[in-house]
Design a protein around this motif. Structure first.
Motif, PDB file in Angstrom:
ATOM      1  N   ARG A 122     -28.365  51.523 -24.339  1.00 44.87           N
ATOM      2  CA  ARG A 122     -28.559  50.083 -24.181  1.00 44.87           C
ATOM      3  C   ARG A 122     -29.813  49.608 -24.897  1.00 44.87           C
ATOM      4  N   ASN A 123     -30.908  50.343 -24.750  1.00 48.04           N
ATOM      5  CA  ASN A 123     -32.147  49.946 -25.426  1.00 48.04           C
ATOM      6  C   ASN A 123     -31.995  49.997 -26.943  1.00 48.04           C
ATOM      7  N   LEU A 131     -29.795  46.573 -17.553  1.00 50.33           N
ATOM      8  CA  LEU A 131     -31.135  46.889 -18.024  1.00 50.33           C
ATOM      9  C   LEU A 131     -32.141  45.990 -17.298  1.00 50.33           C
ATOM     10  N   PRO A 132     -33.204  46.541 -16.733  1.00 46.12           N
ATOM     11  CA  PRO A 132     -34.210  45.704 -16.083  1.00 46.12           C
ATOM     12  C   PRO A 132     -34.768  44.665 -17.055  1.00 46.12           C
ATOM     13  N   GLU A 133     -34.998  43.455 -16.558  1.00 47.31           N
ATOM     14  CA  GLU A 133     -35.426  42.378 -17.446  1.00 47.31           C
ATOM     15  C   GLU A 133     -36.739  42.713 -18.147  1.00 47.31           C
ATOM     16  N   ALA A 134     -37.685  43.310 -17.408  1.00 46.21           N
ATOM     17  CA  ALA A 134     -38.963  43.642 -18.027  1.00 46.21           C
ATOM     18  C   ALA A 134     -38.783  44.634 -19.176  1.00 46.21           C
ATOM     19  N   GLU A 135     -37.873  45.583 -18.988  1.00 45.52           N
ATOM     20  CA  GLU A 135     -37.602  46.576 -20.033  1.00 45.52           C
ATOM     21  C   GLU A 135     -36.933  45.916 -21.239  1.00 45.52           C
ATOM     22  N   ALA A 136     -36.012  44.991 -20.955  1.00 46.14           N
ATOM     23  CA  ALA A 136     -35.327  44.282 -22.045  1.00 46.14           C
ATOM     24  C   ALA A 136     -36.317  43.454 -22.862  1.00 46.14           C
ATOM     25  N   ARG A 137     -37.209  42.758 -22.174  1.00 38.53           N
ATOM     26  CA  ARG A 137     -38.199  41.938 -22.886  1.00 38.53           C
ATOM     27  C   ARG A 137     -39.151  42.800 -23.700  1.00 38.53           C
ATOM     28  N   ALA A 138     -39.508  43.974 -23.180  1.00 35.98           N
ATOM     29  CA  ALA A 138     -40.384  44.882 -23.914  1.00 35.98           C
ATOM     30  C   ALA A 138     -39.690  45.390 -25.171  1.00 35.98           C
ATOM     31  N   THR A 139     -38.385  45.688 -25.070  1.00 36.32           N
ATOM     32  CA  THR A 139     -37.635  46.149 -26.231  1.00 36.32           C
ATOM     33  C   THR A 139     -37.561  45.072 -27.297  1.00 36.32           C
ATOM     34  N   SER A 164     -40.818  44.736 -29.030  1.00 34.93           N
ATOM     35  CA  SER A 164     -40.996  45.832 -29.991  1.00 34.93           C
ATOM     36  C   SER A 164     -40.234  45.548 -31.276  1.00 34.93           C
TER      37      SER A 164
END
Length: 299
Positions: free
Chosen positions: A247-248, A282-290, A293
């Motif tokens: 997913r990431n 996918l956790p929202e914080a993880e999605a925003r970090a991706t 990046s």
């Protein structure tokens, strides 16, 4: 369902093939798995510099769950190409059963079995007696039959901590498989052949309606062929990268394409990509970090 597996099989590869063929005879498509529970046949595109989106169109094997089949000769060929396979995966979401798997994890402070009981009580349904597989960690895989006209997405912990859903594009580790953590076994005393239907109330939780379209500045919905294609690319991700891209990875690739294209709609497209990633678990914080990046990478 497959014959009761031996606790100490002398030839794990032959045992896995035997069980895979037995399951396939019931109309469930299978692929060989390694001890790490990943598809055992290596990708034919692994040496290519650019990530391939091929799902078997090239005519070769090595495309994960897209290789899954019920044909005995094709199954034997897959296992012959990966003699190190010690297990097999069962593709979900395919006719005739449209299998939906509930992976109930039990470890540390997480109890997916108890969580499902609480969800059933809260939403007034009874978890049906169905084919159940015990996992090496003490958890369970429940096999359920999905409706023909509903696509159940994969998710990790979205329903509740300790409950992962295996739907279209996903797979379950089959009973008799041997992994680094131990062996998967059919639960004793439970049904061995009949796959029960997903209760309607549970189906509403597993296959919620799609999220509303994200908005551009000014309140207009995100549009355009590229934007729709990028969002669909993220939505088709599978947990853990079992289709070759996680997913990431997919979110990062899609966000890079959005930033590279640029234009006044970029913020709206990126917001839609984040919403799509959250929708598939996918956790929202993880999605925003991706996405952040990806923005730095393009810059």
């Amino acid at each position: 369902m497959p014959p009761a597996p031996s606790n100490c099989p002398s030839d794990p590869a032959s045992t896995a093939l035997e069980h895979a063929l037995a399951v396939a005879s019931r109309g469930l498509a299978v692929i060989p798995l390694s001890r790490t529970k990943l598809p055992a046949v290596r990708s034919p595109h692994r040496a290519e510099q650019r990530r391939s989106r091929c799902r078997g169109e090239c005519g070769r094997i090595g495309h994960g769950v897209h290789d899954a089949t019920t044909e005995p000769d094709a199954i034997r060929a897959l296992f012959a190409a990966a003699p190190w396979a010690t297990g097999y995966g069962i593709a979900c979401g395919r006719p005739p059963h449209h299998l939906v798997g509930l992976d109930l994890d039990v470890k540390n402070d997480v109890d997916g079995i108890a969580a499902l009981e609480q969800i059933a009580a809260a939403h007034d349904f009874v978890t049906p007696a169905t084919v159940t597989v015990t996992t090496p960690s003490g958890g369970q895989h429940l096999w359920l039959r999905g409706p023909v006209d509903v696509r159940v997405p994969n998710s990790v912990g979205r329903l509740a901590p300790g409950i992962d859903v295996r739907g279209s594009g996903g797979y379950l580790v089959g009973p008799g498989s041997i992994t680094t953590r131990g062996q998967y076994l059919l639960a004793s005393g439970g049904p061995r052949g009949e796959i029960a239907a997903v209760p309607e109330s549970l189906l509403q939780l597993l296959a919620p309606p799609p999220p509303p379209p994200s908005k551009r500045p000014g309140g207009l919905p995100v549009a355009g062929r590229q934007a729709v294609g990028l969002v669909d690319f993220v939505l088709s991700s599978t947990p853990g990268g079992k289709d070759g891209t996680g997913r990431n990875d997919r979110l990062f690739w899609a966000a890079c394409r959005a930033y590279e294209t640029g234009g006044p709609d970029t913020d709206g497209v990126v917001a839609a990509l984040i919403a799509a990633a959250v929708h598939i678990g996918l956790p929202e914080a993880e999605a925003r970090a991706t996405v952040a990046s990806a923005a730095r990478s393009v810059a």
